[in-house]
Write a protein that holds these residues in place. Structure first.
Motif, short mmCIF file in Angstrom:
data_model
loop_
_atom_site.label_atom_id
_atom_site.label_comp_id
_atom_site.label_asym_id
_atom_site.label_seq_id
_atom_site.Cartn_x
_atom_site.Cartn_y
_atom_site.Cartn_z
N ARG A 175 118.95 99.18 -26.19
CA ARG A 175 119.71 98.55 -27.26
C ARG A 175 119.72 99.51 -28.44
O ARG A 175 118.68 99.72 -29.08
N SER A 230 121.48 100.61 -32.07
CA SER A 230 122.17 99.90 -33.16
C SER A 230 122.91 100.80 -34.13
O SER A 230 123.60 100.30 -35.03
N SER A 267 125.64 105.76 -31.46
CA SER A 267 124.48 105.33 -30.68
C SER A 267 123.92 106.42 -29.79
O SER A 267 122.70 106.57 -29.67
N ARG A 272 123.23 98.14 -24.36
CA ARG A 272 124.09 97.76 -25.49
C ARG A 272 124.13 98.89 -26.51
O ARG A 272 123.08 99.42 -26.90
N ALA A 330 125.95 99.60 -30.23
CA ALA A 330 126.79 99.13 -31.32
C ALA A 330 127.75 100.22 -31.80
O ALA A 330 128.81 99.93 -32.35
N ARG A 376 127.47 97.42 -22.32
CA ARG A 376 128.44 97.05 -23.36
C ARG A 376 128.50 98.16 -24.41
O ARG A 376 127.50 98.51 -25.01
N GLU A 383 130.40 99.00 -27.80
CA GLU A 383 131.18 98.28 -28.80
C GLU A 383 132.06 99.19 -29.66
O GLU A 383 132.92 98.70 -30.39
N ASP A 384 131.85 100.49 -29.60
CA ASP A 384 132.68 101.40 -30.40
C ASP A 384 133.11 102.62 -29.58
O ASP A 384 133.18 103.73 -30.08
N GLU A 438 131.74 96.65 -20.32
CA GLU A 438 132.72 96.33 -21.36
C GLU A 438 132.75 97.47 -22.38
O GLU A 438 131.72 97.85 -22.92
N SER A 453 134.97 98.67 -25.80
CA SER A 453 135.98 98.30 -26.79
C SER A 453 135.93 99.29 -27.95
O SER A 453 134.95 100.00 -28.15
N ARG A 454 137.01 99.33 -28.69
CA ARG A 454 137.07 100.20 -29.87
C ARG A 454 138.28 99.81 -30.71
O ARG A 454 139.34 99.50 -30.19
N SER A 505 141.42 97.69 -26.48
CA SER A 505 141.82 98.39 -27.70
C SER A 505 143.16 97.85 -28.15
O SER A 505 143.96 97.39 -27.33
#
Length: 401
Positions: free
Chosen positions: A93, A95, A99, A118, A120, A140, A142-143, A163, A165-166, A193
């Motif tokens: 993980r 943050s 990352s 994960r 971030a 995951r 996230e960016d 997953e 995403s951005r 996106s």
């Protein structure tokens, strides 16, 4: 248990005194900065479920195995990291806004960013070499996930709960120029996106491509993507919908790659469908001049760009029907009805000639002049459609543009 980053560095520098199993810590809190930059330790380093309050620095370090499963930290910086066997970050993980920064790694085994991983912030593995697999099932990001110019030996698995995403203008998943000798699997993943979600430009897949378009929420870039065999997890109809509607602009190569794959499999009917759909996309989004678009439209309507030459015969039959109708309704052709039909076919058909010597046209009337003028025009059209049929049948008007 608490341990300082300096203590871990000291132990790894003095790795010769360690057990052959290397250094293993479970559930430890690492205080201070864990800086292993340039440390060369041919022993494993295992930090299971550890927590670091500062970024973990691994630039140009060397280990026989590196296992950071369950790590909780702001980020991992690993530019130039070399690992003889596996690099594990399963369940980690991270943050920070960035990352993982791991350009130009050399991994002799596999890289695992799976099982609840994960991030971030951005994860970057660009320019790295991984001999085994890159496994991201259940991870995951996230960016965004940057895998530009990566070389992976066995396969890349961005599947089964992965997953990515951005926001912004960059693609969520960037794999431009990447080479994978095995499979690329995006099955049951999710890539999101507002603009380009997946960028596979100039990527080489040595074996099968598993690309379900339903997993991609956004545009996809496919220019230069090559793969072996038929693409999996998407039907031909889904490809024919995605290429013109889900890509940012027209490009020839994705169409020709898809057609070549189906040609190699002996699916000639699908090849014709792909080629015709490609030409429609070229006319809609390609860089054609005004007259180029007109001629392109004519070829499409008349012979399906050479892949449906039978259409020209349909148009030729229509010309003959119009010719017969003009002659029969004009009242200016003097002979029996059967002979009038023969006359109409005679003047309009390029190759077939029948005896219509007894038929005369009253050119003194407007109707007779109309018959002459219309039959001349229809004869030109009939010759044109006959020529297009022959050219289309022999492939002379096919253009894989």
């Amino acid at each position: 248990m608490e341990i300082t980053g300096d203590e871990i560095r000291r132990r790894m520098i003095e790795h010769e005194s360690l057990d052959p199993g290397g250094l293993k810590l479970v559930g430890a809190t690492i205080t201070g900065r864990l800086d292993l930059t340039d440390v060369v330790a041919k022993k494993p380093l295992v930090l299971h479920d550890c927590t670091a309050e500062a970024p973990v620095l691994l630039g140009r370090a060397q280990f026989s195995l590196l296992d950071l499963s369950g790590l909780a930290a702001p980020m991992v910086e690993a530019r130039g990291l070399a690992v003889d066997h596996h690099l594990r970050l399963s369940g980690a993980r991270l943050s920070g806004a960035e990352s993982i920064d791991a350009l130009h790694m050399r991994i002799g085994g596999s890289v695992y960013l799976d099982e609840g991983f994960r991030a971030a912030g951005t994860v970057t593995l660009s320019g790295s070499r991984v001999a085994g697999v890159l496994a991201c099932q259940g991870g995951r990001f996230e960016d965004g996930l940057n895998l530009v110019d990566l070389h992976v030996g066995d396969g890349i698995f961005l599947s089964h709960g992965c997953e990515v995403s951005r926001g912004g203008s960059l693609a969520a998943l960037r794999m431009r120029g990447t080479r994978v000798d095995g499979q690329l699997i995006l099955r049951a993943g999710r890539f999101v996106s507002h603009d380009v979600a997946v960028d596979l430009r100039h990527m080489s897949v040595g074996r099968e491509l598993f690309l379900p378009f339903e997993s991609v929420e956004g545009l996809i870039r496919l220019e230069g993507l090559t793969y072996e065999g038929l693409p999996r997890d998407a039907t031909v109809d889904e490809w024919l919908s995605a290429l013109p509607l889900r890509t940012p602009n027209y490009a020839t190569q994705p169409w020709t790659q898809l057609a070549a794959a189906h040609a190699a499999a002996g699916h000639e009917r699908d090849v014709r469908r792909i080629r015709v759909a490609q030409q429609r996309d070229l006319r809609r989004r390609g860089q054609l001049s005004r007259w180029g678009r007109v001629w392109h439209l004519i070829r499409g309507v008349t012979v399906g760009h050479g892949y449906r030459p039978g259409l020209a015969l349909v148009w030729l039959a229509g010309v003959l029907a119009v010719s017969v109708g003009v002659v029969l309704t004009s009242g200016a052709v003097r002979c029996s009805a059967v002979e009038q039909i023969g006359y109409a076919l005679n003047v309009a058909t390029p190759l077939v000639k029948v005896d219509t010597a007894r038929c005369t046209v009253d050119t003194a009337t407007g109707a007779g002049q109309l018959v002459l003028a219309s039959t001349w025009l229809l004869q030109v059209l009939a010759w044109a459609f006959a020529t297009l049929f022959v050219a289309g049948f022999t492939g002379l008007v096919r253009r894989n543009a």
